[in-house]
Design a protein around this motif. Structure first.
Motif, short mmCIF file in Angstrom:
data_model
loop_
_atom_site.label_atom_id
_atom_site.label_comp_id
_atom_site.label_asym_id
_atom_site.label_seq_id
_atom_site.Cartn_x
_atom_site.Cartn_y
_atom_site.Cartn_z
N GLU A 42 0.83 -1.20 0.00
CA GLU A 42 0.00 0.00 0.00
C GLU A 42 0.87 1.26 0.00
N HIS A 43 1.93 1.27 0.82
CA HIS A 43 2.83 2.43 0.88
C HIS A 43 3.55 2.63 -0.45
N LEU A 44 3.99 1.57 -1.07
CA LEU A 44 4.66 1.68 -2.37
C LEU A 44 3.71 2.22 -3.43
N ASP A 45 2.45 1.78 -3.39
CA ASP A 45 1.46 2.28 -4.34
C ASP A 45 1.20 3.77 -4.13
N GLN A 46 1.10 4.19 -2.87
CA GLN A 46 0.80 5.58 -2.56
C GLN A 46 1.98 6.51 -2.88
N SER A 47 3.18 6.00 -2.83
CA SER A 47 4.35 6.86 -3.03
C SER A 47 5.03 6.61 -4.37
N GLU A 48 4.29 6.10 -5.34
CA GLU A 48 4.89 5.78 -6.63
C GLU A 48 5.31 7.01 -7.43
N THR A 49 4.80 8.19 -7.08
CA THR A 49 5.14 9.39 -7.83
C THR A 49 6.34 10.12 -7.25
N ILE A 50 6.96 9.58 -6.22
CA ILE A 50 8.09 10.26 -5.59
C ILE A 50 9.27 10.30 -6.55
N ASP A 51 9.76 11.51 -6.77
CA ASP A 51 10.95 11.69 -7.59
C ASP A 51 11.80 12.79 -6.96
N LYS A 52 12.73 13.34 -7.70
CA LYS A 52 13.68 14.30 -7.13
C LYS A 52 13.00 15.57 -6.63
N HIS A 53 11.75 15.81 -7.01
CA HIS A 53 11.04 17.00 -6.59
C HIS A 53 10.31 16.82 -5.26
N TYR A 54 10.31 15.62 -4.72
CA TYR A 54 9.59 15.32 -3.48
C TYR A 54 10.56 14.84 -2.41
N MET A 55 10.16 15.04 -1.17
CA MET A 55 10.94 14.51 -0.05
C MET A 55 10.55 13.05 0.16
N ALA A 56 11.31 12.39 0.99
CA ALA A 56 11.03 10.98 1.29
C ALA A 56 9.66 10.86 1.98
N ALA A 57 9.00 9.75 1.75
CA ALA A 57 7.70 9.48 2.38
C ALA A 57 7.85 8.29 3.31
N THR A 58 7.48 8.49 4.56
CA THR A 58 7.55 7.42 5.55
C THR A 58 6.14 6.96 5.89
N SER A 59 5.96 5.66 5.98
CA SER A 59 4.64 5.09 6.26
C SER A 59 4.27 5.24 7.72
N GLU A 60 3.00 5.05 8.00
CA GLU A 60 2.54 4.94 9.38
C GLU A 60 3.15 3.66 9.95
N PRO A 61 3.42 3.62 11.24
CA PRO A 61 3.99 2.39 11.80
C PRO A 61 3.00 1.22 11.76
N VAL A 62 3.53 0.06 11.54
CA VAL A 62 2.75 -1.19 11.57
C VAL A 62 3.26 -1.98 12.75
N PHE A 63 2.37 -2.41 13.61
CA PHE A 63 2.76 -3.17 14.79
C PHE A 63 2.53 -4.65 14.53
N ILE A 64 3.60 -5.43 14.66
CA ILE A 64 3.51 -6.87 14.43
C ILE A 64 4.25 -7.59 15.56
N ARG A 65 4.17 -8.88 15.54
CA ARG A 65 4.94 -9.71 16.48
C ARG A 65 5.90 -10.55 15.67
N SER A 66 7.12 -10.67 16.17
CA SER A 66 8.13 -11.46 15.47
C SER A 66 7.77 -12.94 15.56
N LEU A 67 8.54 -13.77 14.87
CA LEU A 67 8.30 -15.21 14.95
C LEU A 67 8.54 -15.74 16.35
N GLN A 68 9.33 -15.00 17.14
CA GLN A 68 9.56 -15.37 18.55
C GLN A 68 8.55 -14.67 19.44
N ASP A 69 7.51 -14.07 18.86
CA ASP A 69 6.39 -13.42 19.53
C ASP A 69 6.79 -12.15 20.29
N LYS A 70 7.82 -11.47 19.82
CA LYS A 70 8.23 -10.21 20.43
C LYS A 70 7.56 -9.07 19.66
N PRO A 71 7.02 -8.05 20.37
CA PRO A 71 6.37 -6.94 19.67
C PRO A 71 7.39 -6.11 18.89
#
Length: 84
Positions: A42-71
């Motif tokens: 979703e973030h890649l789709d939303q920021s597909e127009t980023i070029d030298k005229h735009y600043m970097a785009a950072t996504s909203e954080p996604v909270f997940i658990r690792s395979l060892q169940d660590k947040p």
């Protein structure tokens, strides 16, 4: 008795759901990472127009658990390449 064949059913060239992407692949990922993968796409789709005229785009954080169940918190950043 003669069998009557009809043209109903079966596979047809060009049938099926179309994708907005050029080519897709099937990839098995752990279920715990599903939301992070969807957020990345979703973030890649939303920021597909980023070029030298735009600043970097950072996504909203996604909270997940690792395979060892660590947040964990995951963010994605898309920035234009600087030509040298």
């Amino acid at each position: 008795m003669t069998e009557i064949k009809n043209n109903h059913g079966g596979s047809r060239a060009g049938a099926g759901r179309k994708t907005k992407y050029e080519k897709t692949v099937v990839l098995r990922v752990p279920e715990k990472y599903r939301s992070a993968i969807k957020a990345l796409i979703e973030h890649l789709d939303q920021s597909e127009t980023i070029d030298k005229h735009y600043m970097a785009a950072t996504s909203e954080p996604v909270f997940i658990r690792s395979l060892q169940d660590k947040p964990q918190q995951v963010t994605f950043t898309v920035s234009p390449l600087k030509k040298s």
